[in-house]
Write a protein that holds these residues in place. Structure first.
Motif, PDB file in Angstrom:
ATOM      1  N   LYS A  23       1.602   1.890  -0.863  1.00 34.16           N
ATOM      2  CA  LYS A  23       0.499   1.430  -0.021  1.00 34.16           C
ATOM      3  C   LYS A  23       0.217   2.424   1.092  1.00 34.16           C
ATOM      4  N   MET A  24       1.254   3.069   1.592  1.00 36.12           N
ATOM      5  CA  MET A  24       1.077   4.063   2.663  1.00 36.12           C
ATOM      6  C   MET A  24       0.250   5.250   2.189  1.00 36.12           C
ATOM      7  N   LYS A  25       0.285   5.526   0.887  1.00 37.09           N
ATOM      8  CA  LYS A  25      -0.458   6.662   0.361  1.00 37.09           C
ATOM      9  C   LYS A  25      -1.960   6.477   0.479  1.00 37.09           C
ATOM     10  N   GLU A  26      -2.406   5.240   0.761  1.00 37.33           N
ATOM     11  CA  GLU A  26      -3.827   4.989   0.968  1.00 37.33           C
ATOM     12  C   GLU A  26      -4.292   5.431   2.347  1.00 37.33           C
ATOM     13  N   ASN A  74      -1.251  -4.992   5.116  1.00 35.99           N
ATOM     14  CA  ASN A  74      -0.239  -5.836   4.482  1.00 35.99           C
ATOM     15  C   ASN A  74      -0.146  -5.516   3.001  1.00 35.99           C
ATOM     16  N   VAL A  75       1.020  -5.757   2.430  1.00 37.97           N
ATOM     17  CA  VAL A  75       1.193  -5.670   0.984  1.00 37.97           C
ATOM     18  C   VAL A  75       2.111  -6.815   0.570  1.00 37.97           C
ATOM     19  N   PRO A  76       1.766  -7.563  -0.473  1.00 33.81           N
ATOM     20  CA  PRO A  76       2.590  -8.728  -0.849  1.00 33.81           C
ATOM     21  C   PRO A  76       3.889  -8.315  -1.539  1.00 33.81           C
ATOM     22  N   VAL A  77       4.981  -8.960  -1.145  1.00 33.33           N
ATOM     23  CA  VAL A  77       6.276  -8.816  -1.809  1.00 33.33           C
ATOM     24  C   VAL A  77       6.898 -10.202  -1.917  1.00 33.33           C
ATOM     25  N   THR A  78       8.005 -10.286  -2.628  1.00 35.60           N
ATOM     26  CA  THR A  78       8.689 -11.567  -2.839  1.00 35.60           C
ATOM     27  C   THR A  78       9.791 -11.743  -1.808  1.00 35.60           C
ATOM     28  N   HIS A  79       9.786 -12.875  -1.140  1.00 39.49           N
ATOM     29  CA  HIS A  79      10.828 -13.169  -0.159  1.00 39.49           C
ATOM     30  C   HIS A  79      12.006 -13.843  -0.858  1.00 39.49           C
TER      31      HIS A  79
END
Length: 321
Positions: free
Chosen positions: A110-113, A191-196
C-alpha cells in the motif's frame, strides 16, 4: 534495496514474543529483496520477557533489544525504538500476536502507492468491550482535538516512511503521543484492511487509568481546544447567571410578595463552583505538563541495549533527545 524496521514494545509477552518474531522472519522470506531489522523494547515488563529478548538478540544480528529502566508506556517505548532503527520503512506492531505480522506486505505494498503512513484497519476487532470502548473514545478525541480525518481508522499496526519518523523524533518532551505527532507531520495517510487475531494469552495491559492518561497526553500536548471549551463554558455560565439575576430582580419588582429561596442560590453556587474547579484543574494539567517539560523530564530511560552485531551493551543511561 529498501530496509524494513520493525519496532515492537513488549510488556507481559514472555510467551508470545518468540511467536511474533518468528512470524515476521517467516513472512520476510517471501520477499528476500527486503533487508530488515527488528527492535524489541522491553517497557519494564514484570515477567521474563527481557530474558527472551536477550536470547533473540544474541542469536540473530537482525534483532536489537532495548531494556527500559521503568515502565514509561507504549508510546515512549515506540519513541525509543524509532531512535534505534535505521530502516527506510518503519512498521509498528504489538507483541501479543493480535496484529498479523503475516500480512505485513499488505501494508508495504500500500505504501508503494505514495502514502506517507498506512494504518491497518480491522473489520472485526478481537478486543474486549472495554478496549473497544477505549478505541471508540480515542477515535472521537483524535477527530475533534487533533484533526484526524473522519473515516480514517487508527490502530497500533502501521507503517511509515523514514522522514515521518525523523519528524516524530523532533519531539523532545515527556508524554509523547504518536498519533498526534503523525497528524502534525502529514495528512497523506491511508488505511488497508487486515485480519485481527485473537489475543494469544492474558489480557491487555491497558487499564482505564492508562487509557485516560493516554487521552490526556493527546489533547494536552497537541491541542488547545479544551482551554477554548473552558473559555466558552465560563462565558456561557456568566451570561446565564447575568440573565437569571435580571429575571430575579424583575420578578421581585413585579410581585413583591415573592419570597427569595435559598435552594436556587445554593444550586447555582454548586454548579458554578464545580465548573470553576473543573476548568482550574484543566488549566493546572496544562501548567503541570509545561513544568515537567521545562524540567527536562526524559521520555524514557534505557537500562541496556543488546545486539549480536555489536555484542555489547549500554547500561543505565538517561535518554533525553
Amino acid at each position: 534495496m529498501d530496509k524494513l524496521s520493525f519496532v515492537i514494545p513488549c510488556y507481559g509477552s514472555e510467551t508470545t514474543i518468540d511467536i511474533v518474531v518468528n512470524e515476521i522472519i517467516t513472512t520476510l522470506r517471501q520477499r528476500p529483496e527486503y533487508d530488515y531489522e527488528i527492535v524489541l523494547v522491553n517497557d519494564c515488563s514484570p515477567d521474563q520477557v527481557w530474558t527472551r529478548i536477550r536470547a533473540l538478540a544474541l542469536a540473530d544480528p537482525h534483532i536489537t533489544g532495548i531494556n527500559l529502566a521503568k515502565n514509561f508506556g507504549q508510546h515512549a517505548a515506540l519513541m525509543a525504538g524509532y531512535r534505534h532503527c535505521t530502516g527506510d520503512l518503519i512498521i509498528s506492531l504489538d507483541d501479543d500476536g493480535q496484529t498479523p505480522a503475516c500480512e505485513l506486505f499488505t501494508l508495504v505494498d500500500k505504501m508503494k502507492e505514495g502514502w506517507d503512513v498506512v494504518y491497518a484497519s480491522y473489520a472485526h476487532k478481537m478486543h474486549s468491550g472495554f478496549r473497544n470502548f477505549g478505541t471508540f473514545m480515542n477515535e472521537r478525541m483524535t477527530e475533534s482535538l487533533i484533526g484526524k480525518p473522519k473515516g480514517l481508522r487508527v490502530t497500533s499496526y502501521f507503517i511509515m516512511r523514514r522522514f515521518i519518523a525523523d519528524e516524530i523524533l523532533r519531539y523532545e518532551n515527556a508524554y509523547p503521543y504518536i498519533e498526534g505527532l503523525i497528524f502534525r507531520a502529514t495528512r497523506h495517510i491511508a488505511n488497508v484492511p487486515v485480519t485481527h487475531h485473537e489475543r494469544m494469552v492474558g489480557e491487555s495491559g491497558y487499564t482505564f487509568g492508562k487509557l485516560l492518561g493516554l487521552w490526556f497526553n493527546g489533547f494536552t500536548a497537541f491541542s488547545v481546544k479544551p482551554l477554548r471549551v473552558a473559555t466558552f463554558c465560563g462565558t456561557a455560565s456568566a451570561c446565564i447567571g447575568f440573565c437569571y439575576g435580571l429575571y430575579v430582580v424583575i420578578r421581585k419588582l413585579v410581585d413583591t410578595s415573592i419570597e427569595m429561596g435559598w435552594s436556587s442560590i445554593i444550586a447555582s453556587i454548586f454548579f458554578l463552583g464545580g465548573l470553576i474547579l473543573i476548568m482550574l484543574g484543566m488549566i493546572g494539567e496544562y501548567i503541570g505538563r509545561i513544568y515537567i517539560s521545562i524540567n527536562n523530564a526524559p521520555q524514557y530511560t534505557i537500562r541496556e541495549v543488546i545486539s549480536a552485531s555489536t555484542d555489547s551493551t549500554e547500561t543505565a543511561r538517561r535518554e533525553t533527545p
